[in-house]
Scaffold this motif. Sequence first.
Motif, mmCIF file in Angstrom:
data_model
loop_
_atom_site.group_PDB
_atom_site.id
_atom_site.type_symbol
_atom_site.label_atom_id
_atom_site.label_comp_id
_atom_site.label_asym_id
_atom_site.label_seq_id
_atom_site.Cartn_x
_atom_site.Cartn_y
_atom_site.Cartn_z
ATOM 1 N N ASP A 144 0.752 -1.314 0.035
ATOM 2 C CA ASP A 144 -0.069 0.375 -0.556
ATOM 3 C C ASP A 144 0.723 1.353 -0.160
ATOM 4 O O ASP A 144 0.971 1.603 0.854
ATOM 5 N N ILE A 145 1.661 1.546 -1.453
ATOM 6 C CA ILE A 145 2.864 2.791 -1.194
ATOM 7 C C ILE A 145 1.972 4.063 -1.866
ATOM 8 O O ILE A 145 2.457 4.843 -2.420
ATOM 9 N N GLY A 146 0.045 3.387 -2.395
ATOM 10 C CA GLY A 146 -0.564 4.755 -3.005
ATOM 11 C C GLY A 146 -0.070 5.146 -4.566
ATOM 12 O O GLY A 146 -0.383 5.542 -5.463
ATOM 13 N N ILE A 147 0.463 3.237 -5.330
ATOM 14 C CA ILE A 147 0.260 3.023 -6.246
ATOM 15 C C ILE A 147 -0.942 2.292 -6.458
ATOM 16 O O ILE A 147 -0.509 0.875 -5.717
ATOM 17 N N ALA A 180 16.207 -3.432 -11.076
ATOM 18 C CA ALA A 180 15.831 -4.434 -10.001
ATOM 19 C C ALA A 180 15.768 -4.408 -8.685
ATOM 20 O O ALA A 180 14.332 -4.836 -8.298
ATOM 21 N N GLU A 181 15.930 -3.345 -8.066
ATOM 22 C CA GLU A 181 15.207 -3.747 -6.624
ATOM 23 C C GLU A 181 14.415 -2.472 -6.486
ATOM 24 O O GLU A 181 13.635 -2.771 -5.600
ATOM 25 N N ARG A 182 13.790 -1.728 -7.488
ATOM 26 C CA ARG A 182 13.284 -1.105 -7.920
ATOM 27 C C ARG A 182 12.171 -1.951 -8.348
ATOM 28 O O ARG A 182 10.908 -1.608 -7.832
ATOM 29 N N ILE A 183 12.260 -2.774 -9.288
ATOM 30 C CA ILE A 183 10.921 -4.196 -9.485
ATOM 31 C C ILE A 183 10.609 -4.342 -8.129
ATOM 32 O O ILE A 183 9.318 -4.452 -8.339
ATOM 33 N N ARG A 184 11.599 -5.045 -7.687
ATOM 34 C CA ARG A 184 11.039 -5.563 -6.595
ATOM 35 C C ARG A 184 10.556 -5.058 -5.533
ATOM 36 O O ARG A 184 9.195 -5.066 -4.337
ATOM 37 N N PHE A 243 8.312 6.524 -18.992
ATOM 38 C CA PHE A 243 8.131 7.754 -17.844
ATOM 39 C C PHE A 243 6.177 7.904 -17.775
ATOM 40 O O PHE A 243 5.654 8.606 -16.798
ATOM 41 N N ALA A 244 5.558 7.288 -19.422
ATOM 42 C CA ALA A 244 4.356 8.261 -18.893
ATOM 43 C C ALA A 244 4.017 7.816 -18.258
ATOM 44 O O ALA A 244 3.082 8.305 -16.875
ATOM 45 N N ALA A 245 4.189 5.990 -17.832
ATOM 46 C CA ALA A 245 3.304 4.960 -16.541
ATOM 47 C C ALA A 245 3.719 5.638 -15.288
ATOM 48 O O ALA A 245 2.939 5.709 -14.787
ATOM 49 N N ALA A 246 4.936 5.998 -14.997
ATOM 50 C CA ALA A 246 5.518 7.139 -13.601
ATOM 51 C C ALA A 246 5.047 7.645 -13.810
ATOM 52 O O ALA A 246 4.228 8.073 -12.396
ATOM 53 N N ASP A 247 4.977 8.293 -13.920
ATOM 54 C CA ASP A 247 4.269 10.295 -13.879
ATOM 55 C C ASP A 247 2.162 10.342 -13.955
ATOM 56 O O ASP A 247 1.961 10.520 -12.887
ATOM 57 N N ALA A 307 1.257 7.042 -12.433
ATOM 58 C CA ALA A 307 1.463 7.053 -11.199
ATOM 59 C C ALA A 307 1.402 7.511 -9.911
ATOM 60 O O ALA A 307 1.325 7.257 -8.924
ATOM 61 N N ASN A 308 2.378 8.983 -10.306
ATOM 62 C CA ASN A 308 2.847 9.485 -9.378
ATOM 63 C C ASN A 308 3.924 8.910 -8.184
ATOM 64 O O ASN A 308 3.802 8.758 -7.785
ATOM 65 N N ASP A 309 4.690 8.162 -9.724
ATOM 66 C CA ASP A 309 5.820 7.514 -8.898
ATOM 67 C C ASP A 309 6.568 7.746 -9.368
ATOM 68 O O ASP A 309 7.749 7.624 -10.016
ATOM 69 N N GLN A 310 7.275 9.200 -7.891
ATOM 70 C CA GLN A 310 8.689 9.724 -7.982
ATOM 71 C C GLN A 310 9.762 9.027 -8.465
ATOM 72 O O GLN A 310 10.994 8.680 -8.876
ATOM 73 N N PRO A 311 10.025 7.670 -7.829
ATOM 74 C CA PRO A 311 11.059 7.235 -7.471
ATOM 75 C C PRO A 311 11.709 6.976 -8.550
ATOM 76 O O PRO A 311 12.159 6.679 -9.413
ATOM 77 N N THR A 312 10.362 5.922 -9.425
ATOM 78 C CA THR A 312 10.618 5.349 -10.573
ATOM 79 C C THR A 312 10.832 6.600 -11.429
ATOM 80 O O THR A 312 11.840 6.545 -12.265
ATOM 81 N N ALA A 313 10.203 7.452 -11.433
ATOM 82 C CA ALA A 313 10.640 8.373 -12.320
ATOM 83 C C ALA A 313 12.350 9.250 -12.374
ATOM 84 O O ALA A 313 12.554 9.977 -13.145
#
Length: 164
Positions: free
Chosen positions: A13-16, A76-80, A130-134, A136-142
């Motif tokens: 439950d990280i908001g995504i 890989a760690e971001r995927i996990r 980028f589009a998917a990360a943006d 989803a408001n996924d700043q760590p991936t961006a």
Amino acid sequence: MAKKNTAAAVQIDIGISDKDRKKIADGLSRLLADTYTLYLKTHNFHWNVTGPMFNTLHLMFEGQYNELALAVDAIAERIRALGVHAPGSYKDFAKLSSIPEADGVPAAEEMIRQLVQGQEAVARTAREIFAAADAANDQPTADLLTQRLQTHEKTAWMLRSMLA
């Protein structure tokens, strides 16, 4: 009495949303495969380069494959962290990568050309996520994607400059 496996019951439950995490992780899996394939190609060229630019290219390729090795781990760690298993086999990477393997041992100039193409391919893959990360408001991936783009675009420029 056997221990109960409680790890499987813990929800992320990280908001995504689950759907967005999966979509982002799928894109990152392609980025991981491209990065690992480029790592292998660069390491291969480091071992096998010959000619008048040997020392320069041998050292340059070493710096590049060391940087790529660190990147593989970060991706890989971001995927996990998104709750998805990272691909980790040659078979998985071969299916996911957009970078072709080198045939034989090309001449030094062709090695450089192939590495430019590989660096640019990884940059394109990173940019596609980028589009998917943006969304989803996924700043760590961006942030990770921005760092990867900066590195790959700069490395491609440096390699391309050797061909001018």
